[in-house]
Design an enzyme around this catalytic site. Structure first.
Site, PDB file in Angstrom:
ATOM      1  N   ARG A   1       1.980 -28.795 -14.783  1.00  0.00           N
ATOM      2  CA  ARG A   1       1.650 -27.859 -15.869  1.00  0.00           C
ATOM      3  C   ARG A   1       2.375 -28.264 -17.159  1.00  0.00           C
ATOM      4  O   ARG A   1       3.559 -28.560 -17.150  1.00  0.00           O
ATOM      5  CB  ARG A   1       2.081 -26.426 -15.482  1.00  0.00           C
ATOM      6  CG  ARG A   1       1.563 -25.953 -14.119  1.00  0.00           C
ATOM      7  CD  ARG A   1       0.179 -25.347 -14.219  1.00  0.00           C
ATOM      8  NE  ARG A   1       0.199 -24.103 -14.969  1.00  0.00           N
ATOM      9  CZ  ARG A   1       0.321 -22.898 -14.399  1.00  0.00           C
ATOM     10  NH1 ARG A   1       0.442 -22.768 -13.108  1.00  0.00           N
ATOM     11  NH2 ARG A   1       0.309 -21.815 -15.142  1.00  0.00           N
TER      12      ARG A   1
ATOM     13  N   HIS B   1       2.543  13.776 -13.161  1.00  0.00           N
ATOM     14  CA  HIS B   1       1.766  12.545 -13.077  1.00  0.00           C
ATOM     15  C   HIS B   1       1.622  12.003 -11.647  1.00  0.00           C
ATOM     16  O   HIS B   1       1.583  10.800 -11.438  1.00  0.00           O
ATOM     17  CB  HIS B   1       2.357  11.450 -13.976  1.00  0.00           C
ATOM     18  CG  HIS B   1       2.483  11.858 -15.410  1.00  0.00           C
ATOM     19  ND1 HIS B   1       1.397  12.038 -16.231  1.00  0.00           N
ATOM     20  CD2 HIS B   1       3.568  12.150 -16.160  1.00  0.00           C
ATOM     21  CE1 HIS B   1       1.805  12.407 -17.428  1.00  0.00           C
ATOM     22  NE2 HIS B   1       3.130  12.489 -17.422  1.00  0.00           N
TER      23      HIS B   1
ATOM     24  N   ARG C   1       0.874   5.705 -16.579  1.00  0.00           N
ATOM     25  CA  ARG C   1      -0.166   4.953 -17.298  1.00  0.00           C
ATOM     26  C   ARG C   1      -1.377   4.583 -16.439  1.00  0.00           C
ATOM     27  O   ARG C   1      -2.341   4.042 -16.940  1.00  0.00           O
ATOM     28  CB  ARG C   1       0.464   3.726 -17.954  1.00  0.00           C
ATOM     29  CG  ARG C   1       1.513   4.153 -18.999  1.00  0.00           C
ATOM     30  CD  ARG C   1       1.970   3.012 -19.841  1.00  0.00           C
ATOM     31  NE  ARG C   1       0.879   2.385 -20.581  1.00  0.00           N
ATOM     32  CZ  ARG C   1       1.012   1.265 -21.267  1.00  0.00           C
ATOM     33  NH1 ARG C   1       2.167   0.640 -21.297  1.00  0.00           N
ATOM     34  NH2 ARG C   1      -0.014   0.753 -21.913  1.00  0.00           N
TER      35      ARG C   1
ATOM     36  N   PRO D   1       7.815  -3.193 -12.689  1.00  0.00           N
ATOM     37  CA  PRO D   1       8.751  -3.511 -11.593  1.00  0.00           C
ATOM     38  C   PRO D   1       8.548  -4.944 -11.090  1.00  0.00           C
ATOM     39  O   PRO D   1       7.416  -5.394 -10.929  1.00  0.00           O
ATOM     40  CB  PRO D   1       8.369  -2.508 -10.501  1.00  0.00           C
ATOM     41  CG  PRO D   1       7.555  -1.459 -11.160  1.00  0.00           C
ATOM     42  CD  PRO D   1       6.933  -2.091 -12.357  1.00  0.00           C
ATOM     43  N   GLU D   2       9.654  -5.644 -10.886  1.00  0.00           N
ATOM     44  CA  GLU D   2       9.610  -7.005 -10.358  1.00  0.00           C
ATOM     45  C   GLU D   2      10.175  -6.992  -8.940  1.00  0.00           C
ATOM     46  O   GLU D   2      10.471  -5.939  -8.405  1.00  0.00           O
ATOM     47  CB  GLU D   2      10.411  -7.940 -11.274  1.00  0.00           C
ATOM     48  CG  GLU D   2       9.924  -7.907 -12.725  1.00  0.00           C
ATOM     49  CD  GLU D   2      10.689  -8.851 -13.640  1.00  0.00           C
ATOM     50  OE1 GLU D   2      11.210  -9.868 -13.158  1.00  0.00           O
ATOM     51  OE2 GLU D   2      10.768  -8.559 -14.843  1.00  0.00           O
TER      52      GLU D   2
END
Ligand SMILES: [Zn+2]
Length: 269
Positions: free
Chosen positions: A150, A88, A107, A2-3
């Protein structure tokens, strides 16, 4: 994973259910969730406390309590919240109105961390997150300074949460397609006009995601069980071999910083 748009959608659905409610019972079912801290210790800290607000910072969900403690949740790969019992479940919150909010994580990479609001929390968040991309501190000139120092590929730099909090693999690709800049370009070689386009595109890609309640891929689900629809609106993410929506050139796939990266080789030079 998820963002920002997905976490923001989850926040917006949790807030009306949790704000003002007392945690009558807390059950943490997986010791991995709170490590290195003991799950019983965390349970004790949370139980009996009242939720003041449900907020988001980058990809973190942040529950602030009346006691001055805060619970910082990172969903990582597959963490989610739900109002109906499911498989879960790794933690369950029983509220003083009799309702139930469960944390699910297939997970088990998600984390729950309790911190004190007095300094500890702000320091932790500031160390992990740069400015909120939809807030006023995220400006084109700030982004320009970050990119200029960078040499790594642009996309890899944008995935650094200290550069743009909450941006991840999907919305970085979507933003760079909108900005018409290649994800492979060294970050410090962008012209300032291109930085301006990337800055605007990050904001518009994230706003589009929030409007559609995030994207539903694999394990993401919103707490009320509905699913976001941003995946139907992807301009470039996951579309390798398909024509670019702008110029019909075949979308290419590359790996940048170990992440699948989609872009148009023609209109993202
Ligand atoms: Zn194109």
């Amino acid at each position: 994973m998820p963002e920002l748009p997905e976490v923001e959608t989850i926040r917006a659905q949790l807030a009306p259910r949790l704000e003002g409610r007392l945690l009558a019972r807390v059950e943490i079912l997986d010791p991995r969730l709170t490590r290195p801290y003991d799950l019983f210790e965390v349970t004790e800290e949370l139980e009996g406390d009242r939720v003041r607000s449900v907020e988001r910072r980058g990809k973190y969900l942040l529950l602030r309590f009346e006691s001055g403690l805060a619970l910082l949740v990172h969903l990582r790969m597959t963490g989610s919240f739900g109002f109906t019992p499911t498989s879960h479940e790794r933690a369950v919150l029983e509220l003083d109105d009799g309702s139930r909010v469960a944390y699910r994580d297939v997970r088990r990479f998600g984390t729950w961390l309790v911190l004190d609001e007095g300094g500890e929390l702000e320091q932790y968040l500031a160390r992990k997150n740069g400015p909120e991309p939809l807030g006023t501190r995220f400006t084109a000139s700030w982004l320009g300074v970050q990119l200029a120092r960078r040499r790594a590929p642009l996309k890899a730099v944008l995935l650094d949460q200290r550069v743009v909090a909450g941006l991840g693999n999907i919305y970085a690709d979507e933003a760079l397609w909108r900005a018409r800049v290649s994800p492979l370009r060294p970050a410090n070689e962008l012209a300032s006009e291109e930085v301006g386009r990337v800055h605007r595109a990050i904001r518009s890609a994230l706003r589009a995601g929030i409007e559609r309640q995030g994207s539903t891929l694999r394990d993401y689900a919103t707490p009320d069980g509905t699913s976001g629809s941003m995946q139907d609106e992807f301009r470039v993410y996951g579309r390798d071999g398909e024509p670019c929506l702008r110029c019909r050139t075949t979308i290419a796939k590359a790996r940048v910083g170990g992440r699948g990266t989609w872009y148009c080789p023609r209109c993202q030079p």
